[in-house]
Design a protein around this motif. Structure first.
Motif, short mmCIF file in Angstrom:
data_model
loop_
_atom_site.label_atom_id
_atom_site.label_comp_id
_atom_site.label_asym_id
_atom_site.label_seq_id
_atom_site.Cartn_x
_atom_site.Cartn_y
_atom_site.Cartn_z
N ASP A 336 75.76 -0.95 51.10
CA ASP A 336 74.31 -0.95 51.25
C ASP A 336 73.85 -2.40 51.19
N CYS A 337 73.56 -2.95 52.36
CA CYS A 337 73.09 -4.34 52.45
C CYS A 337 71.65 -4.39 52.95
N GLY A 338 70.90 -3.31 52.70
CA GLY A 338 69.56 -3.24 53.26
C GLY A 338 69.67 -2.98 54.76
N ILE A 339 68.72 -3.48 55.50
CA ILE A 339 68.74 -3.30 56.95
C ILE A 339 69.95 -4.03 57.53
N ALA A 340 70.80 -3.31 58.24
CA ALA A 340 71.97 -3.93 58.88
C ALA A 340 71.54 -4.43 60.26
N ILE A 341 71.17 -5.69 60.32
CA ILE A 341 70.65 -6.26 61.57
C ILE A 341 71.72 -6.29 62.64
N ASN A 342 72.94 -6.62 62.25
CA ASN A 342 74.07 -6.65 63.19
C ASN A 342 75.21 -5.86 62.56
N THR A 400 65.97 0.91 54.80
CA THR A 400 64.77 0.17 55.22
C THR A 400 64.49 -0.97 54.26
N ASP A 401 65.39 -1.22 53.30
CA ASP A 401 65.22 -2.32 52.36
C ASP A 401 65.52 -3.65 53.05
N ALA A 402 65.02 -4.72 52.47
CA ALA A 402 65.25 -6.05 53.03
C ALA A 402 66.74 -6.33 53.11
N PRO A 403 67.19 -7.01 54.18
CA PRO A 403 68.62 -7.30 54.31
C PRO A 403 69.10 -8.24 53.21
#
Length: 443
Positions: A336-342, A400-403
């Protein structure tokens, strides 16, 4: 000698700095320490478990050795310094170059790191290239020999941890006393006020997700003068040290409580106040159901760690232990790293972190004789061969948490997960890393 000194400090009363709980307003370490230590000692009674864990100095062993190219020119009377380097801190390189050369213009080209792992945050190799370029008056490309790289590292600190815990009648933790000894990375650099706790030394041992009852986390600084070994930032820093001790301890307590390792952790985590940790544990549990039907001679281990704002649980399957290694079949990693942008990058970072942590847990160690490193190349610093690499499954928690960070958090849980699996497989609890000291690439 250094290890013996660290063990003595871990066992001796007093001399520690309190990392957690926070000191009450208006008090001091000297005043508060006896109070909280007395409370924890009373709650512990006769501890269910009293264990000491040791971790060695570690080299960074980056695949690409330290290197730097420097060009110093003068155009229309103005000096310009241009640098090409695999640096993790371009700003500090620019500051260093300006200080050394007095250049009006400094340009830093950050190349691919070839493995950074904290070593390429340092600027010793950059400083060398700049000074040589100044001396010869020509562009200079500096490349360290591998032997220089191993012998002149900024090593991950050696550490000794003594942990005590008591279980109550329900199998939950009633009291917890954690005391770690290591050199201060921040202190060595002059970034630590006298009497302050080095945050790098205690990360991974404070703000744990578990209900630990009456608890105390302490740190005892190992004097730099006594050790005389330079230490630095190694991938995941203190979390790679403390996760091994904490999660080994939690696993041993689960065994003492005759509880499944997942269920024991569920009993210590509040899903209402920490739903993210709970979800990571649940997904690791559900995605590793294979562990319940393993072939004869195979077994599993798991561990959880939070570092750099990211929660990770890893489950490992192993078999076939020998005197120099063990077969690792697969690793499940839930993150769980927040939002996974990549997501592809997250997966790659977890795979790389797991490999990095496995190398250290299985074989990694730097030892010294008369102040000189004994391991100066990969022939005596065993790493995993391509055919030994386990299958790695990465499950990313939708969020949906901050990355948060992904470069470091894959490392901390793998050593305790492996040690926990080894204990389950062999009945032998190894509290000292590496699991197979002295192994070489010929083994």
């Amino acid at each position: 000698q250094i290890l013996a000194q660290a063990k003595a400090l871990a066992a001796a009363p007093g001399g520690a700095l309190i990392a957690e709980p926070a000191l009450p307003a208006g008090t001091t370490q000297a005043v508060y320490a006896p109070v909280i230590e007395g409370q924890v000692k009373a709650a512990l009674g006769t501890p269910t478990l009293d264990a000491t864990y040791t971790l060695p100095y570690l080299a960074h062993a980056t695949m690409e050795v330290l290197n730097c190219t420097c060009s110093i020119t003068t155009v229309n009377g103005a000096k310009k310094c241009e640098i090409w380097a695999p640096t993790q801190s371009a700003a500090s390189v620019a500051s260093l170059a300006k200080a050394l050369t007095g250049a009006a213009e400094v340009v830093v080209h950050t190349t691919f790191l070839g493995g950074g792992l904290g070593r390429k945050f340092e600027n010793d190799f950059v400083s060398q290239a700049i000074q040589v370029a100044m001396a010869v008056g020509k562009p200079v490309k500096l490349t360290w020999f591998r032997e220089e790289d191993f012998a002149h590292d900024q090593y991950r600190p050696l550490a000794v941890v003594n942990a005590k815990a008591t279980l109550d009648a329900a199998g939950k933790v009633k009291a917890w006393w954690y005391r770690s000894v290591s050199q201060a990375i921040l202190g060595q650099r002059g970034w630590l006020a006298p009497g302050a706790v080095d945050s790098q030394a205690v990360e991974g041992s404070v703000r744990l997700p578990y209900a630990l009852g009456t608890h105390l986390s302490e740190w005892v600084p190992l004097p730099n003068g006594a050790a005389a070994i330079p230490v630095g930032f190694w991938r995941s820093v203190g979390s790679s040290i403390n996760a091994f001790a904490v999660e080994s301890m939690i696993d041993e307590l689960a065994q003492a409580a005759k509880a499944d390792p997942f269920q024991f952790r569920y009993n210590l985590v509040d899903p209402n106040t920490d739903p993210r940790t709970w979800k990571v544990l649940q997904l690791a549990d559900s995605n590793s159901q294979w562990r319940k039907s393993l072939a004869s001679g195979h077994t599993w281990g798991m561990a959880f760690a939070e570092s750099f704002g990211t929660r990770v649980c890893e489950v490992v399957e192993i078999s076939s232990p020998t005197s120099t290694s063990v077969k690792i079949h697969r690793v499940l990693c839930v993150i769980d790293c927040g939002i996974a942008i990549n997501p592809d990058s997250v997966e790659a970072q977890m795979q790389g972190g797991i490999l990095h942590g496995l190398n250290a847990a299985l074989w990694g160690q730097s030892t010294f004789t008369a102040g000189k490193a004994n391991q100066t190349n990969f022939n005596r610093y065993r790493v995993m061969r391509p055919g030994e690499m386990p299958a790695v499954q990465v499950v990313i928690v939708p969020s949906t948490d901050a990355p948060s960070g992904t470069g470091e958090p894959g490392v901390p849980p793998i050593a305790p997960a492996l040690a926990n699996a080894y204990a389950r497989l062999t009945g032998l609890r190894k509290r000292d890393l590496p699991l197979f000291p002295g192994a070489t690439m010929s083994d």
